[in-house]
Enzyme design. Structure first.
Site, PDB file in Angstrom:
ATOM      1  N   ASP A  35       0.871  -1.176   0.000  1.00 29.96           N
ATOM      2  CA  ASP A  35       0.000   0.000   0.000  1.00 29.96           C
ATOM      3  C   ASP A  35       0.903   1.219   0.000  1.00 29.96           C
ATOM      4  OD1 ASP A  35      -1.877   2.155   0.944  1.00 29.96           O
ATOM      5  OD2 ASP A  35      -3.239   0.451   1.069  1.00 29.96           O
ATOM      6  N   LYS A  99      -6.776   3.380 -11.233  1.00 31.67           N
ATOM      7  CA  LYS A  99      -6.544   1.972 -11.550  1.00 31.67           C
ATOM      8  C   LYS A  99      -5.717   1.828 -12.821  1.00 31.67           C
ATOM      9  CE  LYS A  99     -10.798   0.360  -9.241  1.00 31.67           C
ATOM     10  NZ  LYS A  99     -10.207  -0.456  -8.188  1.00 31.67           N
ATOM     11  N   HIS A 142     -13.617  -9.797  -8.713  1.00 32.11           N
ATOM     12  CA  HIS A 142     -14.396  -8.972  -7.797  1.00 32.11           C
ATOM     13  C   HIS A 142     -14.904  -9.775  -6.615  1.00 32.11           C
ATOM     14  CE1 HIS A 142     -18.372  -6.739  -6.886  1.00 32.11           C
ATOM     15  NE2 HIS A 142     -17.399  -6.245  -6.144  1.00 32.11           N
ATOM     16  N   ASN A 192     -24.331  -7.451  -8.605  1.00 30.42           N
ATOM     17  CA  ASN A 192     -24.902  -6.112  -8.439  1.00 30.42           C
ATOM     18  C   ASN A 192     -25.951  -5.823  -9.515  1.00 30.42           C
ATOM     19  OD1 ASN A 192     -23.553  -5.334  -6.124  1.00 30.42           O
ATOM     20  ND2 ASN A 192     -21.787  -4.553  -7.240  1.00 30.42           N
TER      21      ASN A 192
END
Length: 509
Positions: A35, A99, A142, A192
């Site tokens: 990170d 991204k 995902h 979704n």
């Protein structure tokens, strides 16, 4: 790009990235956690240690396994340390430019046969890979939060993705104990996307004044078996998260009416009434708990019940509901037309009570409708015409509640509540497989795992009956004129031919 993945990197050490690291390490995979926020990756590893320690304390993990799992998770201090991994997963901010920039940096570090995966929940995988030197190695991967408990992951093929890349990710998902479901790169992917019907139709029902939020939630939770009602679910996920997703999918599908947002949730968002985390949404909360929990509608006291004339659309419903009414102590009239004193209890599919009274030629003042789609041993919904007399409403409610089974009384609506929502859920699921976004099996299993539905939508549609669902949609479409209710080709064709909704198209060539 066919070798097994044994070394992976995760870029982004938030809750999602840490969850992916946990299940990968538990599966014996070496993990590098990176990170760009100073100390974030190390903090995530320490949080993972606490999680593993809790699992040991609960007896769900052996101490030795926990230690070995943590040993497989190492912290990287620079992207250059990721050069030898087989897979790099980005789990950073949901922003296309960020991204794309990260993938460009990764391509400068990793080998050409390293797979690059994005954990995006809403962005196009094709767009994320657009500027890559080797776009064929980029795919969506995902996960859902919390990752260790939500045992499903969408594997998304962009337009340029090499098929073998998705195959490797599916194999990895299985190794980590998750079901990998394959999706085409479309807005919302599978889970979704499929969930739009449940939420948006509930908002439409609320908008029309059919019932209060608690009653809508109760019917769908108690009557159909959803884990949470759609409005309490909105409060849990928070409208500042869910409403933008609704608007985004609606616009990405070029204002397809099935995904139409509701003005109410935009107003609530503007007012800051976003849900549980702020103490107010569709319900009120204190310290994360609902206050003034809505009670079931009180059952009226009726000293003497009128005789009941039962109107149904088929003999099976008539026999089933007549048996119920007689068991509840009703005097069921047997004639072709009701007497002048009778409560006219109708059981239509897709109609509102007003249209049902017209169809069965009953007095709307004495007409109450009972939803025949619901299992009457589990829950019951009664629907009134605008003219229904209070005495008839009370008599119907008192009668149907005699054995203690829950009853909701709602205002006039096409398709009650349960019929509307379930028909929309199944119809949208059919459209998703018709468009080859997902296979029948992946659609049903993904929605069951990812959304917690009691059954996969197409399996559920088969259990209710495709013909019933087609009738509901056709009538709602005709009565409202709203294209959101038009039956899709997958449902219409199989209902017409008497085929299972899980029946695939014949192979060509």
């Amino acid at each position: 790009m066919t070798r097994e993945i044994n070394h992976l990197a995760i870029v982004g050490a938030g809750v999602m990235g840490t969850g992916i690291a946990q299940i990968a390490a538990q599966a014996g995979i070496e993990v590098l956690l990176f990170d760009n926020r100073e100390g974030a990756a190390q903090a995530a590893r320490e949080n993972l240690k606490q999680t593993l320690d809790k699992l040991v304390g609960k007896g769900k993990l052996q101490a030795g396994e926990a230690g070995a799992t943590l040993d497989r998770v190492r912290v990287a201090t620079a992207l250059t340390e990721l050069r030898h991994v087989d897979l790099a997963i980005e789990a950073i901010i949901e922003r296309l430019d960020a991204k794309q920039a990260l993938l460009a940096e990764l391509e400068a570090v990793v080998a050409d046969d390293c797979v690059l995966a994005t954990n995006t929940s809403s962005l196009s995988v094709t767009s994320i890979a657009r500027n890559c030197r080797i776009p064929g190695r980029v795919a969506g991967f995902h996960f859902f939060n919390p990752v260790p408990l939500m045992k499903v992951v969408e594997v998304i093929d962009g337009l340029a993705t090499d098929r073998q890349v998705g195959d490797r990710l599916q194999a990895l998902a299985a190794r980590m104990g998750h079901r990998g479901i394959r999706a085409k790169d479309t807005p919302g992917f599978i889970i979704n996307h499929a969930g739009r019907a449940y939420s948006t139709e509930a908002l439409q029902i609320l908008k029309e004044g059919v019932a209060e939020p608690a009653e809508i939630d109760r019917i769908l939770r108690e009557g159909l078996g959803f884990r949470m009602g759609p409005l309490e679910l909105f409060d849990l996920t928070a409208l500042d998260v869910s409403h933008p997703v609704i608007e985004s999918i609606y616009n990405q599908f070029y204002q397809e009416p099935r995904y139409r947002p509701a003005a109410l949730t935009r107003q609530m968002l503007e007012a800051g009434h976003v849900g549980r985390k702020v103490g107010r949404g569709f319900y009120r909360y204190a310290d994360g708990h609902m206050v003034d929990v809505p009670k079931a509608q009180p059952v009226p006291v009726v000293e003497a019940l009128p005789p009941v004339w039962l109107g149904t659309e088929n003999q099976a419903d008539h026999a089933r509901l007549a048996t119920l009414l007689e068991r509840l102590g009703a005097q069921v009239e047997q004639g072709a037309t009701p007497s002048s004193e009778a409560l006219c209890l109708l059981a239509p599919y897709g109609l509102d009570a007003t249209s049902a009274a017209e169809r069965f030629a009953t007095d709307p003042k004495r007409t109450v409708c009972l939803d025949p789609l619901l299992d009457s041993a589990r829950y019951r919904t009664l629907m009134l015409t605008p003219a229904t007399h209070p005495d008839m409403r009370n008599a119907a409610h008192a009668l149907l509640a005699r054995d203690g089974v829950g009853v909701s009384v709602i205002n006039d609506s096409v398709g009650f509540v349960a019929q509307r929502v379930l028909a929309m859920v199944v119809n949208l699921a059919g459209d998703i497989v018709q468009q080859r976004i997902a296979s029948v099996d992946d659609l049903d299993e993904g929605v069951r795992r990812g959304l917690g539905y009691p059954q996969g939508p197409l399996e559920w549609g088969d259990s209710v009956g495709a013909r019933h669902l087609l009738t509901i949609l056709e009538r709602m479409s005709e009565l409202t004129g709203d294209p959101r209710y038009r039956p899709g080709p997958w449902l219409r064709r199989r209902a017409t031919l008497g085929l299972s909704l899980r029946h695939n198209e014949p192979a060509l060539g």
